[in-house]
Scaffold this motif. Sequence first.
Motif, PDB file in Angstrom:
ATOM      1  N   ASN A  12       0.802  -1.222   0.000  1.00  0.00           N
ATOM      2  CA  ASN A  12       0.000   0.000   0.000  1.00  0.00           C
ATOM      3  C   ASN A  12       0.836   1.274   0.000  1.00  0.00           C
ATOM      4  O   ASN A  12       0.310   2.359   0.231  1.00  0.00           O
ATOM      5  CB  ASN A  12      -0.942   0.003   1.210  1.00  0.00           C
ATOM      6  CG  ASN A  12      -1.951  -1.117   1.140  1.00  0.00           C
ATOM      7  OD1 ASN A  12      -2.373  -1.496   0.059  1.00  0.00           O
ATOM      8  ND2 ASN A  12      -2.309  -1.667   2.273  1.00  0.00           N
ATOM      9  N   GLY A  13       2.149   1.151  -0.181  1.00  0.00           N
ATOM     10  CA  GLY A  13       3.019   2.321  -0.199  1.00  0.00           C
ATOM     11  C   GLY A  13       3.961   2.355   0.996  1.00  0.00           C
ATOM     12  O   GLY A  13       4.087   1.390   1.736  1.00  0.00           O
ATOM     13  N   ARG A  14       4.636   3.506   1.176  1.00  0.00           N
ATOM     14  CA  ARG A  14       5.591   3.654   2.276  1.00  0.00           C
ATOM     15  C   ARG A  14       4.880   4.003   3.578  1.00  0.00           C
ATOM     16  O   ARG A  14       3.929   4.758   3.590  1.00  0.00           O
ATOM     17  CB  ARG A  14       6.614   4.745   1.947  1.00  0.00           C
ATOM     18  CG  ARG A  14       7.679   4.289   0.971  1.00  0.00           C
ATOM     19  CD  ARG A  14       8.721   5.356   0.676  1.00  0.00           C
ATOM     20  NE  ARG A  14       9.652   5.633   1.745  1.00  0.00           N
ATOM     21  CZ  ARG A  14      10.697   4.876   2.078  1.00  0.00           C
ATOM     22  NH1 ARG A  14      10.915   3.749   1.457  1.00  0.00           N
ATOM     23  NH2 ARG A  14      11.524   5.241   3.037  1.00  0.00           N
ATOM     24  N   VAL A  15       5.416   3.418   4.664  1.00  0.00           N
ATOM     25  CA  VAL A  15       4.870   3.677   5.987  1.00  0.00           C
ATOM     26  C   VAL A  15       6.012   3.551   6.989  1.00  0.00           C
ATOM     27  O   VAL A  15       6.976   2.816   6.747  1.00  0.00           O
ATOM     28  CB  VAL A  15       3.701   2.701   6.308  1.00  0.00           C
ATOM     29  CG1 VAL A  15       4.183   1.275   6.395  1.00  0.00           C
ATOM     30  CG2 VAL A  15       2.960   3.112   7.549  1.00  0.00           C
ATOM     31  N   MET A  16       5.920   4.257   8.080  1.00  0.00           N
ATOM     32  CA  MET A  16       6.923   4.138   9.137  1.00  0.00           C
ATOM     33  C   MET A  16       6.460   3.093  10.141  1.00  0.00           C
ATOM     34  O   MET A  16       5.301   3.071  10.539  1.00  0.00           O
ATOM     35  CB  MET A  16       7.131   5.482   9.848  1.00  0.00           C
ATOM     36  CG  MET A  16       7.773   6.546   8.970  1.00  0.00           C
ATOM     37  SD  MET A  16       9.434   6.121   8.413  1.00  0.00           S
ATOM     38  CE  MET A  16      10.356   6.314   9.938  1.00  0.00           C
ATOM     39  N   GLY A  17       7.373   2.223  10.543  1.00  0.00           N
ATOM     40  CA  GLY A  17       7.081   1.191  11.527  1.00  0.00           C
ATOM     41  C   GLY A  17       8.066   1.267  12.677  1.00  0.00           C
ATOM     42  O   GLY A  17       8.994   2.085  12.668  1.00  0.00           O
ATOM     43  N   LYS A  18       7.884   0.435  13.661  1.00  0.00           N
ATOM     44  CA  LYS A  18       8.779   0.367  14.819  1.00  0.00           C
ATOM     45  C   LYS A  18       9.528  -0.962  14.765  1.00  0.00           C
ATOM     46  O   LYS A  18       8.928  -2.031  14.830  1.00  0.00           O
ATOM     47  CB  LYS A  18       7.974   0.479  16.121  1.00  0.00           C
ATOM     48  CG  LYS A  18       8.810   0.347  17.379  1.00  0.00           C
ATOM     49  CD  LYS A  18       9.765   1.500  17.512  1.00  0.00           C
ATOM     50  CE  LYS A  18      10.576   1.395  18.793  1.00  0.00           C
ATOM     51  NZ  LYS A  18      11.721   2.274  18.787  1.00  0.00           N
TER      52      LYS A  18
END
Length: 176
Positions: free
Chosen positions: A116-122
Amino acid sequence: MLPRAFLLFMVPIAGLAVLRPDAFETLLGFAVHRAPPAATATPAAVPAGGNGGYPAKRLYAGRDGHVRARARADGRAFDVLVDTGATIVALTWATGLDLGLVRPGMAMDAPMQTANGRVMGKRVTIPRLEVEGLAVAAVDAVVLPQGALAVNLLGMSYLSKLRRFEFAQNTLLLEQ
């Protein structure tokens, strides 16, 4: 022409073999006078001797072609979708919270490229991740923010720590 009794017996058995390979293996075990595999929902134990004595599990793809499994970490169980295209184990926000890996307000430190595209994760480390009874220590994972992931993904950070894994004929073999 085949006898009618034969057809009435074999057609349902053939359908069972296609739709539920685990149940078919159990029936086959009775037919050749050997013990049936352990009763499980979808996963089945690999018979000893065929894999050099290493602990192993067979997981079967569902009708949609995806392999799902049951995982455990920190005493808590959750579902995963096996994804050999995922570099790392990816957890939903809810699963990450439940496992105590993240908490509200934590800074996301890992840029991730998803379908679904770029996302920031931990980025996190799961001290011990068990999938269908096969445990692996220190598994790298990422927890994605709420709404970014619908299902937990079992990626290569777990799979690559196994002795081997193999997918053939809608069956995934995991060997520790």
